[in-house]
Scaffold this motif. Structure first.
Motif, PDB file in Angstrom:
ATOM      1  N   VAL A 100     -14.781  21.375  26.138  1.00 30.64           N
ATOM      2  CA  VAL A 100     -15.391  21.745  27.414  1.00 30.64           C
ATOM      3  C   VAL A 100     -16.529  20.780  27.701  1.00 30.64           C
ATOM      4  CG1 VAL A 100     -16.593  23.589  28.664  1.00 30.64           C
ATOM      5  CG2 VAL A 100     -14.738  24.158  27.058  1.00 30.64           C
ATOM      6  N   THR A 101     -17.336  20.537  26.680  1.00 35.71           N
ATOM      7  CA  THR A 101     -18.452  19.584  26.730  1.00 35.71           C
ATOM      8  C   THR A 101     -18.286  18.632  25.554  1.00 35.71           C
ATOM      9  OG1 THR A 101     -19.837  20.975  25.316  1.00 35.71           O
ATOM     10  CG2 THR A 101     -19.997  21.375  27.685  1.00 35.71           C
ATOM     11  N   ASP A 102     -19.127  17.599  25.473  1.00 42.84           N
ATOM     12  CA  ASP A 102     -19.111  16.802  24.251  1.00 42.84           C
ATOM     13  C   ASP A 102     -19.281  17.769  23.085  1.00 42.84           C
ATOM     14  OD1 ASP A 102     -18.762  14.393  25.520  1.00 42.84           O
ATOM     15  OD2 ASP A 102     -20.805  13.676  25.187  1.00 42.84           O
ATOM     16  N   PHE A 103     -18.440  17.620  22.086  1.00 41.06           N
ATOM     17  CA  PHE A 103     -18.347  18.559  20.974  1.00 41.06           C
ATOM     18  C   PHE A 103     -18.718  17.810  19.701  1.00 41.06           C
ATOM     19  CE2 PHE A 103     -15.830  20.689  17.655  1.00 41.06           C
ATOM     20  CZ  PHE A 103     -16.151  22.018  17.873  1.00 41.06           C
ATOM     21  N   ARG A 104     -19.879  18.129  19.131  1.00 41.99           N
ATOM     22  CA  ARG A 104     -20.346  17.457  17.912  1.00 41.99           C
ATOM     23  C   ARG A 104     -20.193  18.410  16.745  1.00 41.99           C
ATOM     24  NH1 ARG A 104     -25.464  16.424  15.354  1.00 41.99           N
ATOM     25  NH2 ARG A 104     -26.463  17.696  16.937  1.00 41.99           N
ATOM     26  N   CYS A 105     -19.586  17.908  15.681  1.00 39.42           N
ATOM     27  CA  CYS A 105     -19.336  18.752  14.523  1.00 39.42           C
ATOM     28  C   CYS A 105     -19.520  17.963  13.230  1.00 39.42           C
ATOM     29  CB  CYS A 105     -17.930  19.345  14.592  1.00 39.42           C
ATOM     30  SG  CYS A 105     -16.602  18.142  14.774  1.00 39.42           S
ATOM     31  N   VAL A 106     -19.699  18.719  12.165  1.00 36.84           N
ATOM     32  CA  VAL A 106     -19.771  18.159  10.820  1.00 36.84           C
ATOM     33  C   VAL A 106     -18.491  18.582  10.119  1.00 36.84           C
ATOM     34  CG1 VAL A 106     -21.026  18.175   8.640  1.00 36.84           C
ATOM     35  CG2 VAL A 106     -22.282  18.254  10.800  1.00 36.84           C
ATOM     36  N   CYS A 107     -17.778  17.603   9.542  1.00 39.87           N
ATOM     37  CA  CYS A 107     -16.470  17.847   8.937  1.00 39.87           C
ATOM     38  C   CYS A 107     -16.476  17.428   7.467  1.00 39.87           C
ATOM     39  CB  CYS A 107     -15.395  17.023   9.645  1.00 39.87           C
ATOM     40  SG  CYS A 107     -15.423  17.154  11.437  1.00 39.87           S
ATOM     41  N   VAL A 108     -15.763  18.199   6.662  1.00 38.09           N
ATOM     42  CA  VAL A 108     -15.561  17.875   5.259  1.00 38.09           C
ATOM     43  C   VAL A 108     -14.064  17.818   5.011  1.00 38.09           C
ATOM     44  CG1 VAL A 108     -15.903  18.651   2.875  1.00 38.09           C
ATOM     45  CG2 VAL A 108     -17.714  19.004   4.569  1.00 38.09           C
ATOM     46  N   PHE A 109     -13.596  16.740   4.365  1.00 37.65           N
ATOM     47  CA  PHE A 109     -12.181  16.560   4.057  1.00 37.65           C
ATOM     48  C   PHE A 109     -11.962  16.508   2.549  1.00 37.65           C
ATOM     49  CE2 PHE A 109     -11.985  15.135   8.391  1.00 37.65           C
ATOM     50  CZ  PHE A 109     -10.682  15.378   8.801  1.00 37.65           C
ATOM     51  N   ASN A 110     -10.871  17.138   2.116  1.00 35.67           N
ATOM     52  CA  ASN A 110     -10.399  17.040   0.749  1.00 35.67           C
ATOM     53  C   ASN A 110      -8.876  16.883   0.818  1.00 35.67           C
ATOM     54  OD1 ASN A 110     -10.118  17.092  -1.998  1.00 35.67           O
ATOM     55  ND2 ASN A 110     -10.315  19.288  -2.172  1.00 35.67           N
TER      56      ASN A 110
END
Length: 132
Positions: A100-110
């Motif tokens: 909807v808006t700029d979407f900022r997130c913190v992601c962790v991958f394994n």
């Protein structure tokens, strides 16, 4: 000990922009650090739609800014994602994120990503190693 800021990786090899033009990601921790996961700050741009399927990875996402709609392709469920909301793709779910808006997130991958990954035509990150 590693100390790294988002500012210092701006416009380096750790600052990845998608071929689709819908997102960019700053990869703070990568496979080369050998800690068993990778950590990213990702921004998906307002008004975009990104379909993903992490067939080779588990991803946890914490929204820190913005708003999006997350659709689970398997169940049809739709979730509103806002700051403070986390979602975990622990079953390799095919999903679409509509911002909807700029979407900022913190992601962790394994397993951790190398920093060279981008979504293929199926929305999948290839399973790369440092040797690839």
């Amino acid at each position: 000990m590693i100390v790294r800021s988002l500012q210092e990786i701006e416009d380096t090899e750790r600052h990845v922009r998608s071929a689709s033009g819908t997102w960019e990601s700053k990869r703070l921790v990568l496979a080369r650090e050998k800690v068993g996961f990778s950590l990213h700050e990702t921004v998906l741009y307002a008004g975009t739609e990104t379909s993903m399927w992490y067939a080779n990875h588990v991803e946890a996402v914490l929204c820190v800014e913005g708003e999006a709609e997350l659709t689970d392709h398997g169940t049809g469920e739709v979730h509103r994602i806002r700051p403070g909301t986390m979602y975990l793709l622990d079953g390799h779910e095919r999903h679409t994120l509509r911002t909807v808006t700029d979407f900022r997130c913190v992601c962790v991958f394994n397993p951790p990503v190398t920093g060279r990954e981008d979504h293929d035509e199926n929305g999948v990150y290839p399973l790369l190693t440092e040797e690839d």
